[in-house]
Write a protein that holds these residues in place. Sequence first.
Motif, PDB file in Angstrom:
ATOM      1  N   PRO A 123       0.814  -1.229   0.000  1.00  0.00           N
ATOM      2  CA  PRO A 123       0.000   0.000   0.000  1.00  0.00           C
ATOM      3  C   PRO A 123       0.843   1.273   0.000  1.00  0.00           C
ATOM      4  O   PRO A 123       0.513   2.237  -0.696  1.00  0.00           O
ATOM      5  CB  PRO A 123      -0.818  -0.130   1.297  1.00  0.00           C
ATOM      6  CG  PRO A 123      -0.823  -1.578   1.611  1.00  0.00           C
ATOM      7  CD  PRO A 123       0.499  -2.085   1.157  1.00  0.00           C
ATOM      8  N   VAL A 124       1.940   1.269   0.777  1.00  0.00           N
ATOM      9  CA  VAL A 124       2.774   2.467   0.827  1.00  0.00           C
ATOM     10  C   VAL A 124       3.514   2.675  -0.487  1.00  0.00           C
ATOM     11  O   VAL A 124       3.592   3.798  -1.002  1.00  0.00           O
ATOM     12  CB  VAL A 124       3.769   2.360   1.999  1.00  0.00           C
ATOM     13  CG1 VAL A 124       4.690   3.577   2.033  1.00  0.00           C
ATOM     14  CG2 VAL A 124       3.016   2.248   3.320  1.00  0.00           C
ATOM     15  N   LEU A 125       4.056   1.609  -1.042  1.00  0.00           N
ATOM     16  CA  LEU A 125       4.788   1.739  -2.300  1.00  0.00           C
ATOM     17  C   LEU A 125       3.863   2.169  -3.430  1.00  0.00           C
ATOM     18  O   LEU A 125       4.261   2.937  -4.317  1.00  0.00           O
ATOM     19  CB  LEU A 125       5.475   0.421  -2.651  1.00  0.00           C
ATOM     20  CG  LEU A 125       6.570  -0.033  -1.683  1.00  0.00           C
ATOM     21  CD1 LEU A 125       7.211  -1.320  -2.167  1.00  0.00           C
ATOM     22  CD2 LEU A 125       7.618   1.055  -1.510  1.00  0.00           C
ATOM     23  N   ILE A 131      12.853   3.428  -3.567  1.00  0.00           N
ATOM     24  CA  ILE A 131      13.105   2.462  -2.512  1.00  0.00           C
ATOM     25  C   ILE A 131      14.521   1.917  -2.677  1.00  0.00           C
ATOM     26  O   ILE A 131      14.901   1.467  -3.764  1.00  0.00           O
ATOM     27  CB  ILE A 131      12.074   1.324  -2.557  1.00  0.00           C
ATOM     28  CG1 ILE A 131      10.658   1.906  -2.593  1.00  0.00           C
ATOM     29  CG2 ILE A 131      12.237   0.413  -1.356  1.00  0.00           C
ATOM     30  CD1 ILE A 131      10.331   2.809  -1.433  1.00  0.00           C
ATOM     31  N   THR A 132      15.293   1.954  -1.601  1.00  0.00           N
ATOM     32  CA  THR A 132      16.684   1.539  -1.667  1.00  0.00           C
ATOM     33  C   THR A 132      17.005   0.537  -0.565  1.00  0.00           C
ATOM     34  O   THR A 132      16.265   0.409   0.419  1.00  0.00           O
ATOM     35  CB  THR A 132      17.632   2.747  -1.512  1.00  0.00           C
ATOM     36  OG1 THR A 132      17.473   3.312  -0.197  1.00  0.00           O
ATOM     37  CG2 THR A 132      17.338   3.809  -2.552  1.00  0.00           C
ATOM     38  N   VAL A 190      -4.442   3.401   6.819  1.00  0.00           N
ATOM     39  CA  VAL A 190      -4.128   4.823   6.979  1.00  0.00           C
ATOM     40  C   VAL A 190      -2.724   5.151   6.459  1.00  0.00           C
ATOM     41  O   VAL A 190      -2.454   6.277   6.028  1.00  0.00           O
ATOM     42  CB  VAL A 190      -4.263   5.222   8.467  1.00  0.00           C
ATOM     43  CG1 VAL A 190      -3.679   6.600   8.748  1.00  0.00           C
ATOM     44  CG2 VAL A 190      -5.736   5.201   8.873  1.00  0.00           C
ATOM     45  N   LEU A 191      -1.824   4.175   6.469  1.00  0.00           N
ATOM     46  CA  LEU A 191      -0.428   4.430   6.115  1.00  0.00           C
ATOM     47  C   LEU A 191      -0.225   5.068   4.740  1.00  0.00           C
ATOM     48  O   LEU A 191       0.619   5.960   4.600  1.00  0.00           O
ATOM     49  CB  LEU A 191       0.362   3.126   6.210  1.00  0.00           C
ATOM     50  CG  LEU A 191       0.998   2.848   7.573  1.00  0.00           C
ATOM     51  CD1 LEU A 191       1.588   1.454   7.608  1.00  0.00           C
ATOM     52  CD2 LEU A 191       2.071   3.879   7.887  1.00  0.00           C
ATOM     53  N   PRO A 192      -0.929   4.643   3.684  1.00  0.00           N
ATOM     54  CA  PRO A 192      -0.709   5.296   2.381  1.00  0.00           C
ATOM     55  C   PRO A 192      -0.936   6.800   2.405  1.00  0.00           C
ATOM     56  O   PRO A 192      -0.157   7.561   1.815  1.00  0.00           O
ATOM     57  CB  PRO A 192      -1.714   4.584   1.470  1.00  0.00           C
ATOM     58  CG  PRO A 192      -1.890   3.243   2.079  1.00  0.00           C
ATOM     59  CD  PRO A 192      -1.820   3.474   3.547  1.00  0.00           C
ATOM     60  N   LEU A 200       9.916  -0.600   6.559  1.00  0.00           N
ATOM     61  CA  LEU A 200       9.369  -1.720   7.330  1.00  0.00           C
ATOM     62  C   LEU A 200       9.254  -1.371   8.814  1.00  0.00           C
ATOM     63  O   LEU A 200       8.278  -1.748   9.469  1.00  0.00           O
ATOM     64  CB  LEU A 200      10.243  -2.954   7.140  1.00  0.00           C
ATOM     65  CG  LEU A 200      10.159  -3.628   5.769  1.00  0.00           C
ATOM     66  CD1 LEU A 200      11.202  -4.731   5.656  1.00  0.00           C
ATOM     67  CD2 LEU A 200       8.768  -4.199   5.537  1.00  0.00           C
ATOM     68  N   ASP A 201      10.243  -0.647   9.345  1.00  0.00           N
ATOM     69  CA  ASP A 201      10.165  -0.223  10.744  1.00  0.00           C
ATOM     70  C   ASP A 201       8.971   0.699  10.967  1.00  0.00           C
ATOM     71  O   ASP A 201       8.270   0.592  11.987  1.00  0.00           O
ATOM     72  CB  ASP A 201      11.457   0.491  11.154  1.00  0.00           C
ATOM     73  CG  ASP A 201      12.635  -0.461  11.277  1.00  0.00           C
ATOM     74  OD1 ASP A 201      12.393  -1.682  11.393  1.00  0.00           O
ATOM     75  OD2 ASP A 201      13.786   0.006  11.250  1.00  0.00           O
ATOM     76  N   LEU A 202       8.721   1.603  10.032  1.00  0.00           N
ATOM     77  CA  LEU A 202       7.589   2.517  10.151  1.00  0.00           C
ATOM     78  C   LEU A 202       6.272   1.751  10.117  1.00  0.00           C
ATOM     79  O   LEU A 202       5.383   1.989  10.945  1.00  0.00           O
ATOM     80  CB  LEU A 202       7.631   3.550   9.023  1.00  0.00           C
ATOM     81  CG  LEU A 202       6.411   4.482   8.917  1.00  0.00           C
ATOM     82  CD1 LEU A 202       6.294   5.338  10.167  1.00  0.00           C
ATOM     83  CD2 LEU A 202       6.516   5.360   7.672  1.00  0.00           C
TER      84      LEU A 202
END
Length: 271
Positions: free
Chosen positions: A57-59, A83-84, A152-154, A178-180
């Motif tokens: 979802p975030v990506l 993304i790295t 909600v993250l996106p 991933l931590d977030l």
Amino acid sequence: MSQPVRTRKQDPGGRMPLGEHVRELRNRLAKAVLAVLVVTVAAAFSYKRIINIVTRPVLASVGCPTSFADLARQPAHTTCAHITINGLLAPFTLALKVSLVAGVVLASPVWLYQLWAFVAPGLHERERRYAYAFVGTGVPLFLAGAFFAYEVLPRTARVLIGLTPHGVNNLLPLDDLLDLVTRMVVVFGLAFEMPLLLVMLNLTGVLSGRRMLGRWRAVVVGITVFSAVATPSTDPLTMLALAAPIWALYFAAVAFSLAGDRRKALRERPA
């Protein structure tokens, strides 16, 4: 000649010798750790799929296009993130972290049962009933909070990435992402448990429904402040998205407690 099977030695009150208590704790911990390790090893074979599920979802919200077709559909001057992952050992560390987190989460029914099996013999019948209700309600509430964070993250990611100045490339390390995601899921899940804790305090006679209702203004302000700190974005909509469900759950807990107190008063009223 066969050896007799060792049983837990305890008196009618549920107590047991200290040595047996320590051995019981050691056995329960060993079973819980073994379950986590087994699931962790199994998850290691599919850790890439797990990462895709967690970050999709975030990506999809902030990731830069990877093809010309996606680039053509992207609006002009839209900020995105590349993304790295850095370092030779970083992929291995990332795989280990994702597998371990998946092991702890997916093996939770086993280690929660071991925890309950260790604590339950020392509880009275009424306390066991409350504990069953707590576990049966707490797990769905935690999952609801986790799913809410996942949705909600996106929006949060779009707001944060949108603060990037024009002409600047935003490099988002995958382990930070991933931590977030993990932190948000845990925070939302635990926040949804707060009303359940209030209900349990009311059922055990520690906190009355009238007292909970009398503090509603302070609780609403406290939930709002907590939501502002817990959400990483400055977007007020994201803060309200976390605060509003907890407000609703809090007032539901107050209504439940007031009704329970009323029933208890009617039962204790002399005939």
